[in-house]
Scaffold this motif. Structure first.
Motif, short mmCIF file in Angstrom:
data_model
loop_
_atom_site.label_atom_id
_atom_site.label_comp_id
_atom_site.label_asym_id
_atom_site.label_seq_id
_atom_site.Cartn_x
_atom_site.Cartn_y
_atom_site.Cartn_z
N ILE A 1 60.67 89.48 56.97
CA ILE A 1 60.44 90.08 58.29
C ILE A 1 59.47 89.19 59.04
O ILE A 1 58.46 88.74 58.48
CB ILE A 1 59.87 91.51 58.15
CG1 ILE A 1 60.85 92.41 57.41
CG2 ILE A 1 59.54 92.09 59.52
CD1 ILE A 1 60.25 93.73 56.97
N MET A 2 59.76 88.95 60.30
CA MET A 2 58.92 88.07 61.11
C MET A 2 58.36 88.87 62.29
O MET A 2 59.10 89.60 62.95
CB MET A 2 59.72 86.88 61.59
CG MET A 2 58.95 85.83 62.36
SD MET A 2 59.97 84.32 62.49
CE MET A 2 59.17 83.50 63.85
N ILE A 3 57.07 88.74 62.53
CA ILE A 3 56.39 89.48 63.59
C ILE A 3 55.60 88.50 64.46
O ILE A 3 54.82 87.69 63.94
CB ILE A 3 55.44 90.55 63.03
CG1 ILE A 3 56.18 91.48 62.06
CG2 ILE A 3 54.81 91.35 64.16
CD1 ILE A 3 55.28 92.47 61.36
N SER A 4 55.82 88.57 65.75
CA SER A 4 55.02 87.76 66.67
C SER A 4 53.67 88.43 66.90
O SER A 4 53.55 89.66 66.86
CB SER A 4 55.74 87.57 68.00
OG SER A 4 55.95 88.82 68.64
N CYS A 5 52.64 87.63 67.14
CA CYS A 5 51.31 88.15 67.41
C CYS A 5 50.82 87.60 68.74
O CYS A 5 51.24 86.53 69.19
CB CYS A 5 50.34 87.77 66.30
SG CYS A 5 50.67 88.66 64.73
N MET A 6 49.91 88.33 69.36
CA MET A 6 49.45 87.99 70.71
C MET A 6 48.08 87.34 70.76
O MET A 6 47.69 86.81 71.79
CB MET A 6 49.45 89.25 71.58
CG MET A 6 50.83 89.86 71.78
SD MET A 6 50.76 91.52 72.51
CE MET A 6 49.75 91.25 73.94
N GLY A 7 47.32 87.42 69.65
CA GLY A 7 45.97 86.90 69.73
C GLY A 7 45.34 86.66 68.38
O GLY A 7 45.97 86.85 67.33
N ASP A 8 44.09 86.24 68.42
CA ASP A 8 43.30 86.09 67.20
C ASP A 8 42.39 87.32 67.07
O ASP A 8 42.33 88.16 67.98
CB ASP A 8 42.53 84.77 67.20
CG ASP A 8 41.45 84.70 68.27
OD1 ASP A 8 41.05 85.76 68.83
OD2 ASP A 8 40.98 83.59 68.57
N PRO A 9 41.68 87.45 65.96
CA PRO A 9 40.84 88.65 65.77
C PRO A 9 39.73 88.80 66.80
O PRO A 9 39.18 89.88 66.96
CB PRO A 9 40.27 88.44 64.36
CG PRO A 9 41.28 87.60 63.67
CD PRO A 9 41.77 86.65 64.73
N GLY A 10 39.40 87.72 67.54
CA GLY A 10 38.37 87.81 68.57
C GLY A 10 38.89 88.23 69.92
O GLY A 10 38.13 88.30 70.88
N GLY A 11 40.20 88.51 70.02
CA GLY A 11 40.77 88.94 71.29
C GLY A 11 41.22 87.81 72.18
O GLY A 11 41.64 88.03 73.32
N ASN A 12 41.14 86.58 71.68
CA ASN A 12 41.63 85.43 72.45
C ASN A 12 43.14 85.29 72.29
O ASN A 12 43.71 85.75 71.30
CB ASN A 12 40.94 84.16 71.97
CG ASN A 12 39.43 84.25 72.04
OD1 ASN A 12 38.87 84.39 73.12
ND2 ASN A 12 38.78 84.18 70.89
N LEU B 1 56.51 88.64 56.56
CA LEU B 1 56.31 89.68 55.55
C LEU B 1 57.42 89.62 54.51
O LEU B 1 58.56 89.28 54.83
CB LEU B 1 56.32 91.07 56.19
CG LEU B 1 55.37 91.38 57.34
CD1 LEU B 1 55.53 92.84 57.77
CD2 LEU B 1 53.93 91.09 56.96
N ASP B 2 57.08 89.98 53.29
CA ASP B 2 58.10 90.16 52.27
C ASP B 2 58.96 91.37 52.65
O ASP B 2 58.43 92.44 52.95
CB ASP B 2 57.43 90.38 50.91
CG ASP B 2 58.43 90.48 49.77
OD1 ASP B 2 59.11 91.53 49.68
OD2 ASP B 2 58.55 89.52 48.99
N GLY B 3 60.27 91.20 52.66
CA GLY B 3 61.16 92.26 53.13
C GLY B 3 61.23 93.47 52.23
O GLY B 3 61.73 94.52 52.65
N GLU B 4 60.73 93.38 51.01
CA GLU B 4 60.77 94.52 50.09
C GLU B 4 59.40 95.16 49.90
O GLU B 4 59.27 96.37 49.88
CB GLU B 4 61.33 94.07 48.73
CG GLU B 4 62.79 93.63 48.80
CD GLU B 4 63.35 93.30 47.44
OE1 GLU B 4 62.60 93.37 46.43
OE2 GLU B 4 64.55 92.96 47.35
N THR B 5 58.36 94.34 49.77
CA THR B 5 57.02 94.89 49.53
C THR B 5 56.20 95.03 50.82
O THR B 5 55.19 95.71 50.82
CB THR B 5 56.24 93.98 48.57
OG1 THR B 5 56.01 92.70 49.20
CG2 THR B 5 57.04 93.76 47.28
#
Length: 351
Positions: A27-38, A46-50
């Motif tokens: 599973i592939m997920i796009s992300c919008m930022g880093d943990p600092g909000g930038n 992600l592993d498709g089973e676990t």
């Protein structure tokens, strides 16, 4: 459950958005930022089973400046991703100054699907500011698609050129409206969602602020033709505090459905596989909901059904269908995304 700390420690990412299943079972997920909000446009595997976090899809140092949506076409060894903005800027509502400060995106990013390398960046310019939802044509042999750009109400067609690189051109423009009684002197339509029918004949998109859904015939890919439109709430309703100036079109009346005033404006869309029923919700993002439609945050959002004429075009609200999320047991809810269990028009990718 995928914990935020796993995204941070394993991938250096935060604010996940779009999810797609891959042919290898991951599973592939796009992300919008880093943990600092930038802003940081990276991708988590992600592993498709676990559902355990495997790591980043992109190579180190190749994340885009901003992230949001993405779509891949394996037959052409390509993935294209879009940009919203830095999470720290958009979290509490929209501030036009943040656009000038470079905290919102305006580009498409072209990736090599096999090597995971970023090949090209297409800067769409001012008319392409805040490119959100992106859709390839469903035909897996097609090398073109469309992206809705929120801030200027534009739709761009992207396509592969004879040279083998990628380009984009604006094919639809929804003019901003001159207004009184609003935060700015001009109100953009704010295109927030876009989808293509499974037969690749029609494109649909929602104007969250103006309050309408539009249907275009895209048989001629470079010259979309408007064939359907329906108003479902929005910010320019005739009994509201905002007055539209210098516009030949009358302000639409408020929309009521089964005695319930429709809150907010049309936002996320999902089309039935036969192309005859278009479902729509009204919540965009809680920070923006509170800013532009505070009543909706108190009353909850709704889901409606729009009946579609899939032969010649045309849209009409189904008066017999309403899901009222204001009546949820744990209090009013702000419903957003829609999905069909057996596949749908906005997440299925054919190999």
């Amino acid at each position: 459950m995928v914990e935020p700390v796993d995204l941070f420690w394993k991938c250096g990412l935060a604010n996940p958005h779009t999810t797609h299943c891959l042919g290898n079972g991951q599973i592939m997920i796009s992300c919008m930022g880093d943990p600092g909000g930038n802003g940081k446009g990276g991708f988590v595997l992600l592993d498709g089973e676990t559902f355990e976090v495997v790591g980043n899809w992109e190579h180190p140092g190749e994340a885009a400046p901003f992230g949001y949506d993405f779509w891949y076409q394996p037959r052409h060894n390509v993935m294209i991703s879009t940009e919203w903005g830095a999470p720290k800027a958009l979290a509490n509502g929209f501030n036009p100054d943040h656009v000038k400060e470079g905290l919102y995106g305006s580009s498409l990013h072209i990736w090599d699907w096999t090597s995971h390398r970023k090949l090209q960046t297409l800067d769409l310019g001012e008319d392409g500011a805040i490119p959100l939802e992106l859709r390839f044509l469903h035909d897996p042999d097609a090398t073109e698609g469309y992206v809705g750009c929120a801030l200027k109400g534009s739709v761009f067609r992207f396509y592969k050129t004879p040279k083998g690189d990628w380009a984009a051109e604006k094919v639809i423009s929804v003019p901003s409206k001159k207004v009184e009684g609003w935060v700015l002197p001009e109100m953009p339509s704010l295109i927030t969602d876009i989808l293509i029918s499974l037969d690749d004949r029609y494109i649909y998109f929602s104007n969250w602020l103006h309050g309408d859904i539009r249907q275009y015939d895209i048989t001629d890919r470079r010259n979309p033709r408007l064939v359907g439109q329906v108003f479902l709430g929005g910010s320019i309703v005739s009994d509201g505090p905002i007055r539209v100036l210098e516009d030949p079109e009358p302000q639409p009346p408020p929309r009521f459905l089964q005695g319930r005033r429709v809150p907010g404006g049309p936002q996320m869309l999902q089309l039935s596989l036969d192309g005859r029923r278009l479902y729509v919700t009204t919540s965009l993002f809680s920070g923006w909901d509170k800013q532009f439609y505070p009543d909706m945050t108190q009353q909850g959002s709704v889901m409606m059904q729009v009946d579609v004429d899939s032969e010649v075009g045309g849209l009409s609200l189904n008066q017999d269908f309403l899901v009222d999320f204001g009546k949820e047991p744990d209090g009013p809810a702000l419903a957003h995304e829609l999905r069909y269990p057996g596949g749908d028009c906005t997440s299925d990718i054919w190999l």
